[in-house]
Design a protein around this motif. Structure first.
Motif, PDB file in Angstrom:
ATOM      1  N   ILE A 178       0.842  -1.205   0.000  1.00 54.88           N
ATOM      2  CA  ILE A 178       0.000   0.000   0.000  1.00 54.88           C
ATOM      3  C   ILE A 178       0.875   1.252   0.000  1.00 54.88           C
ATOM      4  O   ILE A 178       0.612   2.219  -0.723  1.00 54.88           O
ATOM      5  N   LEU A 179       1.921   1.223   0.790  1.00 52.23           N
ATOM      6  CA  LEU A 179       2.845   2.365   0.863  1.00 52.23           C
ATOM      7  C   LEU A 179       3.433   2.660  -0.514  1.00 52.23           C
ATOM      8  O   LEU A 179       3.545   3.816  -0.929  1.00 52.23           O
ATOM      9  N   LEU A 180       3.793   1.590  -1.232  1.00 51.30           N
ATOM     10  CA  LEU A 180       4.400   1.755  -2.547  1.00 51.30           C
ATOM     11  C   LEU A 180       3.379   2.193  -3.591  1.00 51.30           C
ATOM     12  O   LEU A 180       3.627   3.095  -4.397  1.00 51.30           O
ATOM     13  N   GLU A 181       2.198   1.564  -3.569  1.00 56.66           N
ATOM     14  CA  GLU A 181       1.190   1.836  -4.590  1.00 56.66           C
ATOM     15  C   GLU A 181       0.462   3.156  -4.364  1.00 56.66           C
ATOM     16  O   GLU A 181       0.182   3.896  -5.311  1.00 56.66           O
ATOM     17  N   ILE A 220       2.681   3.983  10.377  1.00 63.25           N
ATOM     18  CA  ILE A 220       1.281   3.567  10.501  1.00 63.25           C
ATOM     19  C   ILE A 220       0.533   4.056   9.271  1.00 63.25           C
ATOM     20  O   ILE A 220       0.653   5.223   8.874  1.00 63.25           O
ATOM     21  N   ILE A 221      -0.209   3.163   8.655  1.00 60.79           N
ATOM     22  CA  ILE A 221      -1.101   3.526   7.555  1.00 60.79           C
ATOM     23  C   ILE A 221      -2.529   3.400   8.078  1.00 60.79           C
ATOM     24  O   ILE A 221      -2.947   2.327   8.524  1.00 60.79           O
ATOM     25  N   ALA A 222      -3.275   4.496   8.051  1.00 61.00           N
ATOM     26  CA  ALA A 222      -4.646   4.501   8.562  1.00 61.00           C
ATOM     27  C   ALA A 222      -5.572   5.140   7.534  1.00 61.00           C
ATOM     28  O   ALA A 222      -5.127   5.773   6.566  1.00 61.00           O
ATOM     29  N   ASP A 223      -6.856   4.977   7.771  1.00 57.20           N
ATOM     30  CA  ASP A 223      -7.867   5.534   6.884  1.00 57.20           C
ATOM     31  C   ASP A 223      -7.808   7.061   6.922  1.00 57.20           C
ATOM     32  O   ASP A 223      -7.811   7.673   7.994  1.00 57.20           O
ATOM     33  N   MET A 238      -2.694  -0.247   9.753  1.00 55.45           N
ATOM     34  CA  MET A 238      -1.583  -1.202   9.677  1.00 55.45           C
ATOM     35  C   MET A 238      -0.306  -0.587  10.241  1.00 55.45           C
ATOM     36  O   MET A 238      -0.013   0.583   9.986  1.00 55.45           O
ATOM     37  N   LEU A 239       0.440  -1.409  10.963  1.00 55.71           N
ATOM     38  CA  LEU A 239       1.756  -1.020  11.462  1.00 55.71           C
ATOM     39  C   LEU A 239       2.805  -1.689  10.579  1.00 55.71           C
ATOM     40  O   LEU A 239       2.814  -2.923  10.442  1.00 55.71           O
ATOM     41  N   ILE A 240       3.661  -0.888   9.976  1.00 58.28           N
ATOM     42  CA  ILE A 240       4.678  -1.447   9.091  1.00 58.28           C
ATOM     43  C   ILE A 240       6.043  -0.880   9.461  1.00 58.28           C
ATOM     44  O   ILE A 240       6.163   0.016  10.290  1.00 58.28           O
ATOM     45  N   GLY A 241       7.063  -1.416   8.839  1.00 61.74           N
ATOM     46  CA  GLY A 241       8.427  -0.990   9.135  1.00 61.74           C
ATOM     47  C   GLY A 241       9.307  -2.187   9.450  1.00 61.74           C
ATOM     48  O   GLY A 241       8.853  -3.332   9.507  1.00 61.74           O
ATOM     49  N   GLU A 242      10.587  -1.914   9.675  1.00 64.22           N
ATOM     50  CA  GLU A 242      11.548  -2.991   9.913  1.00 64.22           C
ATOM     51  C   GLU A 242      11.228  -3.778  11.178  1.00 64.22           C
ATOM     52  O   GLU A 242      11.272  -5.015  11.182  1.00 64.22           O
ATOM     53  N   ALA A 243      10.897  -3.102  12.263  1.00 59.51           N
ATOM     54  CA  ALA A 243      10.642  -3.796  13.522  1.00 59.51           C
ATOM     55  C   ALA A 243       9.401  -4.682  13.456  1.00 59.51           C
ATOM     56  O   ALA A 243       9.442  -5.847  13.876  1.00 59.51           O
TER      57      ALA A 243
END
Length: 701
Positions: free
Chosen positions: A55-58, A412-415, A503-508
């Motif tokens: 989602i982050l990329l698109e 964090i990706i949120a609405d 969604m929580l994203i990232g390396e950790a």
């Protein structure tokens, strides 16, 4: 198989010519196979963190980001550097102080935590968040990282996974060739000392080297392989398949004596005998590697397929290319004959069979501590934390921790439609979580002194695209630590309360998923590999009891090897248990099946228990010893040389495992044959010849 052997002997020159011609497409395929340096990219596509990355990329056009620490620059110079970085291809944008408010607005007017996050007055340093258009390990991303580094020297240190991946790529590119050189040279030295010709080890290495190139060249079919597979494949294929060449040479020498120096006939029979000896063991080795394909963490699929192919190419090369070389260059080989420096080990069998009770007791005494150590190892998942301290990415991570008390960075990706009051409330709850250093979102930068109109539109566009909103969280904790994993769980609880789709994203978070997934994967693969090998041994040896005995003995060797780090306090890379378990199992089963076949043959031809076991050990130990020592030399040298701890640790474990497997096969396996001989004979085909009850000593004399 004798017809195949005669065919190889007859067409030895065309076979060798074809073998060299096949190197051309293989080298082309090898050069054009992309190397993936990002371990986290092998996580399953259907988990939330990976969906979030997509989602982050698109949606935001951002695939990766890096935090840069800039030291000793005035604000106007930092602003100029920021502009230069944004001009680099595939850099989407750079978040800095002037992204949040116009540079004419004093930084002191921003909320305190934001000001502290972006500058350290005592160290005269500031932070920039560099967002890139391509994924974390894409070639474009890595090129951009190198270009950013080229703009300044030590004044701008990049941290984050993309910077780490770029450094790993540089190390691998500089060290990969040396891995093969070290493994080849040390193996050649061992073979020269243990064999009766100075030239034959070179032909061993040449034929195996050709098989390695075929294997690496066919990886073009997959498009890319991991850097771990790339680094280990050649060394492991050399180590695992070397024993096939040794078996062929020893069989060739035996058949020369049998057929009065008729070398062509001797080689035809040697090829036939080698195929019969190695088919069963190679199938079990291939099965062990293919068991890795059952992992949902697809690094196992990557390594498993490449190594399984390597074994197949190794066997084919051993019974086609190597015999052709030996016959064509027979005169040169004969001229370099010498006396083996290491003495023949063919008399140890009598000692072991007489003292078998002692070795059985050793097995029982060592089993408990070995199993305890095996199940209590400590492992690490943070690849960056084990890299050399002088790497730029490591220095960047260290500087970030020292100057800003920042470890992992989450996103964090949120609405985007989330109510502003609810969004602000969520941000406040996130800020209150233990270990959270900074929360960077739209509402977090709008302090009472900064009106919304003064926030640049470019910054708003970065954090909200109308469908999703983006937030950055800086943590005080390191990636893969227990603290950051617990923090990730707390963050998920908070954001899910306000937006179930957040969604929580990232390396950790990705690393946390890696820990959970691989823990399940390793148990699955361990079970699958043992079951597959158990069934194959049962079919190959036509026995009910032998699979149990052989698997138990092999697992005993693995328990010892993997148990030692628990007592020495060594922390292992997370993939160690499955990689070592599979490869050591594959190597040890070759030794075990070779000895078992000789024991079976002697019993069938009328030898008594002790005589048969003693013969089996005496006649196979020299081959096993040379193979294990060669395996040790190839892997131990690479383990000492590599500056990537994951590769170094795996190679050292494999080297130690080769010696442990040698000792277990030489002392424990014969003891098991002595103890369970009656059971083996009654539950296995081919051990009792009903038509021949008279002892025949000629076969073992």
């Amino acid at each position: 198989m004798i017809r195949f052997g005669k065919g190889v002997v007859k067409f030895r020159i065309p076979i060798l010519i074809l073998g060299f011609l096949l190197l051309i497409p293989s080298v082309t395929g090898y050069v054009n196979t992309r190397i993936n340096y990002d371990i986290l990219s092998y996580l399953p596509d259907d988990i939330e963190t990976m969906k979030g990355q997509d989602i982050l990329l698109e949606e935001f056009g951002t695939g990766a980001f890096s935090v840069a620490v800039v030291e000793g620059m005035e604000q106007k110079d930092v602003a100029a550097l920021k502009s230069e970085i944004e001009q680099i291809d595939h850099v989407k944008t750079v978040l800095w102080y002037d992204s949040l408010a116009d540079i004419s607005v004093p930084m002191e007017l921003l909320p305190g935590d934001v000001e502290e996050a972006f500058q350290n007055k005592e160290k005269n340093s500031t932070l920039m968040i560099i967002m890139l258009e391509t994924s974390m390990s894409a070639d474009e991303t890595l090129d951009a990282v190198e270009q950013i580094r080229g703009l300044t020297k030590q004044q701008c240190l990049l941290s984050g996974m993309s910077a780490v991946v770029a450094d790993i790529k540089k190390i691998c590119n500089s060290e990969a060739i040396m891995y093969v050189v070290i493994a080849s040279v040390l193996s050649a030295i061992v073979l020269s000392l243990t064999m009766d010709s100075f030239l034959i080890p070179l032909f061993f290495l040449l034929s195996i080297g050709m098989a390695i190139i075929y294997n690496l060249g066919t990886n073009i079919i997959a498009g890319e392989i991991s850097f771990i597979t790339q680094a280990l494949a050649a060394v492991l294929q050399l180590a695992v398949t070397m024993d096939y060449s040794i078996f062929l040479w020893h069989s060739y020498q035996e058949n020369q004596e049998r057929y009065s120096g008729d070398k062509k006939r001797a080689m035809a029979h040697a090829i036939s005998n080698t195929i019969a000896s190695v088919v069963g063991s190679s199938i079990t080795t291939v099965a062990g590697f293919l068991a890795m394909c059952f992992m949902t963490f697809t690094l196992g699929l990557d390594l498993g397929i490449v190594m399984a192919k390597g074994v197949v190419f190794g066997v084919v090369g051993c019974v086609t290319i190597l015999p052709s070389m030996i016959l064509i260059f027979d005169r040169a080989i004969e001229k370099t004959r010498h006396r083996a420096i290491i003495p023949n080990l063919g008399r140890i069998g009598n000692f072991v069979t007489k003292k078998y009770v002692v070795f059985a007791v050793v097995f029982l005494v060592v089993l408990g501590p070995a199993l305890y150590g095996y199940t209590h190892n400590q492992v690490y998942y943070d690849l960056a934390g084990t890299l050399p301290e002088d790497l730029e990415s490591v220095m960047g991570n260290t500087k970030l921790e020292e100057d800003y008390q920042m470890g992992a960075t989450h996103m964090i990706i949120a609405d985007s439609g989330l109510d502003k009051k609810q969004s602000a409330k969520m941000l406040r709850e996130l800020e209150d979580l233990k270990g959270i250093k900074l929360v960077l979102g739209m509402d977090s930068v709008l302090g009472p002194a900064v009106p919304e109109e003064m926030v640049p539109d470019s910054y708003k566009d970065i954090l909200d695209n109308g469908k999703y909103q983006l937030m950055f969280l800086a943590s005080e904790y390191k990636t893969a630590s227990d603290e950051v994993n617990a923090q990730c769980d707390e963050i998920k609880k908070v954001i899910k309360q306000y937006d179930a789709s957040a969604m929580l994203i990232g390396e950790a978070p990705c690393t946390q998923d890696l820990i959970t997934i691989t823990d399940k994967d390793f148990k699955t693969v361990s079970t699958v590999s043992i079951v597959l090998i158990f069934l194959i041994i049962a079919v190959v040896l036509k026995s009910v009891s032998l699979p149990v005995i052989l698997v138990c003995v092999i697992e005993f060797a693995i328990f010892i090897n993997m148990g030692i780090p628990s007592y020495t306090g060594t922390v292992l890379p997370f993939i160690a248990s499955i990689v070592i378990g599979t490869i050591q199992l594959g190597a040890t089963v070759d030794y075990a099946i070779l000895m078992t076949n000789k024991y079976k043959r002697a019993r069938y031809q009328g030898a008594e228990k002790q005589e048969a076991v003693s013969y089996a050990l005496n006649s196979s130990l020299q081959s096993v010893f040379v193979s294990a020592l060669s395996f040790f030399a190839a892997t131990f040298g690479v383990g000492l040389y590599s500056s990537i701890d994951m590769i170094s640790a795996l190679c050292v474990l494999l080297a130690r495992g080769a010696i442990i497997s040698l000792l277990v096969v030489a002392f424990i396996l014969p003891a098991m044959f002595m103890i369970f001989d009656k059971v083996i004979c009654k539950t296995s085909a081919g051990f009792v010849n009903k038509e021949q009850r008279i002892r025949t000593r000629s076969v073992i004399s």
